[in-house]
Design a protein around this motif. Structure first.
Motif, mmCIF file in Angstrom:
data_model
loop_
_atom_site.group_PDB
_atom_site.id
_atom_site.type_symbol
_atom_site.label_atom_id
_atom_site.label_comp_id
_atom_site.label_asym_id
_atom_site.label_seq_id
_atom_site.Cartn_x
_atom_site.Cartn_y
_atom_site.Cartn_z
ATOM 1 N N MET A 32 56.210 28.670 56.266
ATOM 2 C CA MET A 32 56.652 29.333 55.033
ATOM 3 C C MET A 32 57.592 28.405 54.242
ATOM 4 O O MET A 32 58.471 27.768 54.807
ATOM 5 N N LYS A 33 57.395 28.329 52.949
ATOM 6 C CA LYS A 33 58.238 27.441 52.149
ATOM 7 C C LYS A 33 59.654 27.997 51.997
ATOM 8 O O LYS A 33 59.907 29.158 52.267
ATOM 9 N N LYS A 34 60.561 27.134 51.561
ATOM 10 C CA LYS A 34 61.983 27.456 51.481
ATOM 11 C C LYS A 34 62.279 28.513 50.412
ATOM 12 O O LYS A 34 61.691 28.508 49.342
ATOM 13 N N ALA A 35 63.204 29.406 50.756
ATOM 14 C CA ALA A 35 63.556 30.455 49.803
ATOM 15 C C ALA A 35 64.327 29.876 48.624
ATOM 16 O O ALA A 35 65.258 29.107 48.790
ATOM 17 N N ASN A 36 63.907 30.233 47.449
ATOM 18 C CA ASN A 36 64.538 29.776 46.237
ATOM 19 C C ASN A 36 65.320 30.955 45.655
ATOM 20 O O ASN A 36 65.120 32.083 46.054
ATOM 21 N N LYS A 37 66.173 30.694 44.702
ATOM 22 C CA LYS A 37 66.990 31.787 44.193
ATOM 23 C C LYS A 37 66.174 32.768 43.347
ATOM 24 O O LYS A 37 66.013 33.923 43.695
ATOM 25 N N LYS A 38 65.649 32.300 42.251
ATOM 26 C CA LYS A 38 64.925 33.208 41.359
ATOM 27 C C LYS A 38 63.498 32.734 41.159
ATOM 28 O O LYS A 38 63.265 31.673 40.592
ATOM 29 N N MET A 39 62.557 33.522 41.625
ATOM 30 C CA MET A 39 61.147 33.194 41.440
ATOM 31 C C MET A 39 60.515 34.302 40.592
ATOM 32 O O MET A 39 60.755 35.477 40.827
ATOM 33 N N SER A 40 59.703 33.883 39.628
ATOM 34 C CA SER A 40 59.131 34.863 38.701
ATOM 35 C C SER A 40 57.611 34.804 38.713
ATOM 36 O O SER A 40 57.011 33.802 39.092
ATOM 37 N N ALA A 41 56.995 35.897 38.299
ATOM 38 C CA ALA A 41 55.533 35.936 38.252
ATOM 39 C C ALA A 41 55.044 36.821 37.106
ATOM 40 O O ALA A 41 55.772 37.686 36.611
ATOM 41 N N ALA A 42 53.815 36.562 36.705
ATOM 42 C CA ALA A 42 53.131 37.434 35.745
ATOM 43 C C ALA A 42 51.758 37.761 36.315
ATOM 44 O O ALA A 42 51.220 37.002 37.129
ATOM 45 N N ILE A 43 51.220 38.909 35.916
ATOM 46 C CA ILE A 43 49.871 39.289 36.324
ATOM 47 C C ILE A 43 49.005 39.404 35.077
ATOM 48 O O ILE A 43 49.430 39.974 34.066
ATOM 49 N N ILE A 44 47.796 38.858 35.154
ATOM 50 C CA ILE A 44 46.834 39.045 34.065
ATOM 51 C C ILE A 44 45.641 39.825 34.620
ATOM 52 O O ILE A 44 44.939 39.342 35.509
ATOM 53 N N ILE A 45 45.461 41.033 34.139
ATOM 54 C CA ILE A 45 44.338 41.861 34.553
ATOM 55 C C ILE A 45 43.212 41.584 33.566
ATOM 56 O O ILE A 45 43.355 41.843 32.366
ATOM 57 N N ILE A 46 42.113 41.026 34.059
ATOM 58 C CA ILE A 46 41.005 40.671 33.174
ATOM 59 C C ILE A 46 39.890 41.687 33.357
ATOM 60 O O ILE A 46 39.337 41.818 34.455
ATOM 61 N N GLY A 47 39.557 42.431 32.325
ATOM 62 C CA GLY A 47 38.468 43.380 32.515
ATOM 63 C C GLY A 47 38.342 44.441 31.452
ATOM 64 O O GLY A 47 39.266 45.226 31.228
ATOM 65 N N ASN A 48 37.167 44.475 30.806
ATOM 66 C CA ASN A 48 36.870 45.502 29.815
ATOM 67 C C ASN A 48 36.933 46.903 30.415
ATOM 68 O O ASN A 48 37.215 47.864 29.709
ATOM 69 N N GLU A 49 36.652 47.013 31.731
ATOM 70 C CA GLU A 49 36.627 48.349 32.344
ATOM 71 C C GLU A 49 38.012 48.988 32.376
ATOM 72 O O GLU A 49 38.130 50.207 32.448
ATOM 73 N N ILE A 50 39.055 48.179 32.343
ATOM 74 C CA ILE A 50 40.410 48.737 32.302
ATOM 75 C C ILE A 50 40.751 49.104 30.860
ATOM 76 O O ILE A 50 41.263 50.180 30.565
ATOM 77 N N LEU A 51 40.408 48.210 29.931
ATOM 78 C CA LEU A 51 40.712 48.457 28.518
ATOM 79 C C LEU A 51 39.889 49.602 27.929
ATOM 80 O O LEU A 51 40.266 50.191 26.927
ATOM 81 N N SER A 52 38.756 49.902 28.538
ATOM 82 C CA SER A 52 37.938 51.005 28.013
ATOM 83 C C SER A 52 38.395 52.351 28.569
ATOM 84 O O SER A 52 37.885 53.389 28.173
ATOM 85 N N GLY A 53 39.339 52.340 29.483
ATOM 86 C CA GLY A 53 39.817 53.592 30.079
ATOM 87 C C GLY A 53 38.919 54.074 31.205
ATOM 88 O O GLY A 53 39.154 55.121 31.796
ATOM 89 N N ARG A 54 37.881 53.323 31.514
ATOM 90 C CA ARG A 54 36.950 53.721 32.566
ATOM 91 C C ARG A 54 37.618 53.667 33.940
ATOM 92 O O ARG A 54 37.426 54.528 34.786
ATOM 93 N N THR A 55 38.398 52.624 34.161
ATOM 94 C CA THR A 55 38.984 52.387 35.472
ATOM 95 C C THR A 55 40.509 52.405 35.400
ATOM 96 O O THR A 55 41.095 51.788 34.510
ATOM 97 N N GLN A 56 41.117 53.119 36.314
ATOM 98 C CA GLN A 56 42.573 53.126 36.440
ATOM 99 C C GLN A 56 42.974 51.891 37.252
ATOM 100 O O GLN A 56 42.581 51.759 38.405
ATOM 101 N N ASP A 57 43.751 51.001 36.640
ATOM 102 C CA ASP A 57 44.211 49.843 37.408
ATOM 103 C C ASP A 57 45.162 50.259 38.519
ATOM 104 O O ASP A 57 46.045 51.089 38.319
ATOM 105 N N THR A 58 44.972 49.682 39.699
ATOM 106 C CA THR A 58 45.925 49.903 40.787
ATOM 107 C C THR A 58 46.376 48.562 41.363
ATOM 108 O O THR A 58 47.198 48.513 42.276
#
Lengths: 253, 253
Positions: B1-27
């Protein structure tokens, strides 16, 4: 109701650390999107951002120029972490303070003696905003230009959407058909791509694998604003599925 | 396991027409976020975008420069609407084509005779990508620099996260405490703001109303990477709640 336009677009901005922390499962996107679908407005993007003024101002200013409508959820309550109203005022360089009409609604709802500082805060919004009626818990949402600010609690948000319909210019309704089949995606990928290529401009075909009660399958979803194109496309897909002897579980036309 | 750093940040990109169309609930957002929390990596933004190459390229290039890690979900399957791999190659100006190792894994999994065009497509990724092992259905995810590409099906995605942990530099773990009380937000807004102002830099206090079994309440959530600060903060909140005689339903310390 305003006149139907051809293509209307929208974005949703979910404001709230509780979503980004994983504490709360967002359900507002689906709620708003299903409502937008009925109005013929296509959701093009969603952003989930923290309760940070700079992020809200920047995101709102970016998306309101890109899309016909922007809906924000969350951050219009009485506590210190509710900073959407102030941030929206900043984004539009409008003055922020007690909105006369909102103040009256809330004072009337709580009664003068119980109208404390926290509750009064909910009347502080961009001063020139138009209000969105809240039949559940009085505290109104508001509209500045093309930005619609709604609360984060799904049940309250839902109750406020109905009253909003007259304020949205409708787009041409997006029609959706789907076919569920008993196969795996890779078995239909080539044929489906050929159909999609023939209807590149008008029809959006999506393919979604599913696992239900131990059985696998694929759901093919076709979306378009053009009824004749979607019908043609649907027939072509059913035709190649029959040729390949793939079992159709059900069709939603 | 790599060394613990103080502040690590992340972003998520959900790619998919099925989420934007309301068809699928993202989980997937909740799934990834809970996993990131355990690693001490803070999720700072989520974007849900359509299956459009230009959108994917632009969004990935923007967010990968802003955050330590970017996770994409969706669009790495065998059908025409799966365009994430090609788009990521474009974003990084890397060549896109059969990845030797991925090709072998998939050929081995399906067997030479059943390794059709659709399945082969899943071996087409940026050629220099590192693979993410998929224990559920073989088709690997992949990593290019700080961008991690995962599938859209939640059960498969979940099975792939465990193997990823060694590839993430851990941040200092975010501690979270919460207090559920029987009152409305406006009754505690002022006192809660005073506590927040005293711990502006170190502690994030959120306030979330709830309605459960016909009863209303508020959940106060305190988050920080500093244990002593969160403890102080927690005590101060409990103390003002007692003074105001507000009923504490439960505390999670």
């Amino acid at each position: 109701m305003k006149k139907a336009n051809k293509k209307m677009s929208a974005a949703i901005i979910i404001i709230g650390n509780e979503i980004l922390s994983g504490r709360t499962q967002d359900t507002n996107v689906v709620l708003i999107t299903k409502w937008l679908n009925r109005l013929g407005v296509k959701l093009k993007e969603v952003r989930i951002i923290p309760d940070i003024e700079k992020s809200i101002v920047r995101t709102v200013n970016r998306l309101r120029k890109k899309f016909n409508y922007v809906f924000t959820t969350g951050g219009i309550g009485p506590t210190h972490d509710d900073i959407t109203s102030r941030s929206i005022a900043k984004a539009f360089r409008q003055s922020y303070g007690y909105h006369k009409e909102a103040y009256k609604i809330l004072e009337n709802y709580y009664g003068k003696d119980n109208f404390n500082q926290g509750r009064k805060k909910m009347a502080k919004i961009p001063k020139k905003a138009k209000l969105i009626f809240n039949p559940s818990s009085a505290a109104p949402g508001f509209i500045v230009n093309n930005v619609f600010c709604l609360p984060g609690v799904p049940s309250i948000l839902e109750s406020m959407l109905i009253g909003l319909e007259g304020k949205i210019v409708k787009g041409k309704k997006i029609i959706s058909k789907s076919i569920n089949i008993r196969t795996v995606e890779s078995e239909i990928a080539r044929e489906l791509e050929l159909v999609q290529n023939n209807y590149k401009k008008d029809v959006e075909i999506g393919s979604y694998p599913f696992f239900k009660q131990g059985k696998i399958g694929v759901s093919i979803v076709i979306r378009s604003i053009k009824k004749n194109k979607i019908d043609d496309c649907f027939k072509k897909i059913v035709s190649f599925l029959k040729k390949k002897k793939i079992k159709i579980i059900y069709k939603k036309e």
